[in-house]
Design a protein around this motif. Structure first.
Motif, PDB file in Angstrom:
ATOM      1  N   LEU A 107      53.671  19.025  33.533  1.00  0.00           N
ATOM      2  CA  LEU A 107      54.329  17.830  34.103  1.00  0.00           C
ATOM      3  C   LEU A 107      54.996  18.481  35.322  1.00  0.00           C
ATOM      4  CD1 LEU A 107      56.300  16.547  30.766  1.00  0.00           C
ATOM      5  CD2 LEU A 107      54.178  15.741  31.937  1.00  0.00           C
ATOM      6  N   THR A 108      54.093  18.242  36.228  1.00  0.00           N
ATOM      7  CA  THR A 108      54.337  18.832  37.799  1.00  0.00           C
ATOM      8  C   THR A 108      54.929  17.693  38.740  1.00  0.00           C
ATOM      9  OG1 THR A 108      52.193  18.352  38.672  1.00  0.00           O
ATOM     10  CG2 THR A 108      52.602  20.433  37.621  1.00  0.00           C
ATOM     11  N   LEU A 153      63.520  15.243  32.273  1.00  0.00           N
ATOM     12  CA  LEU A 153      62.506  15.057  31.413  1.00  0.00           C
ATOM     13  C   LEU A 153      63.098  14.101  30.261  1.00  0.00           C
ATOM     14  CD1 LEU A 153      59.786  16.662  30.643  1.00  0.00           C
ATOM     15  CD2 LEU A 153      61.250  18.016  29.321  1.00  0.00           C
ATOM     16  N   VAL A 166      55.260  21.498  28.141  1.00  0.00           N
ATOM     17  CA  VAL A 166      55.723  20.606  29.106  1.00  0.00           C
ATOM     18  C   VAL A 166      55.338  21.103  30.727  1.00  0.00           C
ATOM     19  CG1 VAL A 166      57.433  19.475  27.860  1.00  0.00           C
ATOM     20  CG2 VAL A 166      58.042  21.179  29.530  1.00  0.00           C
ATOM     21  N   CYS A 167      54.649  22.151  30.825  1.00  0.00           N
ATOM     22  CA  CYS A 167      54.383  22.753  31.927  1.00  0.00           C
ATOM     23  C   CYS A 167      53.242  22.055  33.030  1.00  0.00           C
ATOM     24  CB  CYS A 167      53.769  24.431  31.926  1.00  0.00           C
ATOM     25  SG  CYS A 167      55.151  25.520  31.190  1.00  0.00           S
ATOM     26  N   ASP A 181      58.340  25.285  30.885  1.00  0.00           N
ATOM     27  CA  ASP A 181      59.315  25.087  31.699  1.00  0.00           C
ATOM     28  C   ASP A 181      58.742  24.050  32.571  1.00  0.00           C
ATOM     29  OD1 ASP A 181      61.646  25.199  33.333  1.00  0.00           O
ATOM     30  OD2 ASP A 181      60.967  26.791  34.418  1.00  0.00           O
ATOM     31  N   CYS A 182      59.210  22.565  32.655  1.00  0.00           N
ATOM     32  CA  CYS A 182      58.604  21.464  33.260  1.00  0.00           C
ATOM     33  C   CYS A 182      58.952  21.742  34.894  1.00  0.00           C
ATOM     34  CB  CYS A 182      59.371  20.369  32.938  1.00  0.00           C
ATOM     35  SG  CYS A 182      58.652  18.876  33.894  1.00  0.00           S
ATOM     36  N   VAL A 220      58.492  12.680  33.042  1.00  0.00           N
ATOM     37  CA  VAL A 220      59.480  12.895  33.918  1.00  0.00           C
ATOM     38  C   VAL A 220      59.617  11.832  34.553  1.00  0.00           C
ATOM     39  CG1 VAL A 220      59.675  14.370  35.964  1.00  0.00           C
ATOM     40  CG2 VAL A 220      58.407  15.228  34.248  1.00  0.00           C
TER      41      VAL A 220
END
Length: 191
Positions: free
Chosen positions: A148-149, A121, A145-146, A110-111, A179
């Motif tokens: 990508l904060t 995304l 994709v975790c 989960d991004c 992102v």
């Protein structure tokens, strides 16, 4: 995984009669072997295609041979109305020589940057070109994709760790996923 085939004498437009009987024409070619026209049952082929995709090794057995030939699914032609396979090409490999293949990318996790509705995304690549021994071909490449904060975060091909035996052929600088800020269009207010 294996698929049983028999030699095929019916060629050209006459293969339509095979398909009507639930038989699919297939072709095998590859590493230092003469190409061969074969046929197999539709039901067995459909099961194999679901399980093998284009990255899993398959034992192709011709006319009840004792030992199967190591092949990859190279190309599948499908009926545009039904989606059923109408012809399949198999590529026979040498287990001692590297080959070039395309491996699908699967995005997991989960991004956080998307979850907070900060961005969207953007998936730029769906597969990666690699070179390796046939026994080392990964079924897929999972990308989490975790990590990508924030807006602008990206995962590049150079970030992949696939092992020493696998050479990535896709450019190292290419962006796999990133992102980006959501585009918001302003609406003119009428007087």
């Amino acid at each position: 995984m294996e698929i049983k085939t028999t030699k095929r004498d019916i060629l050209g437009k006459k293969v339509k009669s095979l398909r009507q009987k639930g038989i699919v024409p297939v072709h095998v070619f590859g590493h230092n072997i003469p190409s061969a026209s074969l046929q197999t049952e539709m039901s067995a082929l459909e099961k194999l295609l679901k399980m093998a995709g284009t990255t899993k090794m398959v034992d192709l057995i011709v006319n009840n041979e004792n030992k199967g030939r190591k092949v990859l699914v190279k190309e599948v032609q499908r009926n545009y109305l039904t989606g059923k396979p109408i012809h399949v090409d198999f590529y026979e490999v040498s287990m001692k020589e590297k080959i070039k293949v395309q491996v699908p990318i699967i995005f997991t996790g989960d991004c956080p940057a998307v979850r907070g509705k900060k961005g969207i995304l953007m998936e730029n690549l769906r597969s990666i070109d690699i070179e390796c021994l046939p026994g080392k071909i990964p079924e897929k490449i999972d990308i989490d994709v975790c990590v990508l904060t924030e807006l602008g975060n990206a995962i590049h091909v150079s970030d992949l760790k696939l092992g020493e035996d696998i050479t990535v052929l896709t450019g190292a600088g290419e962006v796999i996923v990133k992102v980006a800020a959501e585009r918001v269009e302003e609406v003119e207010k009428l007087p």
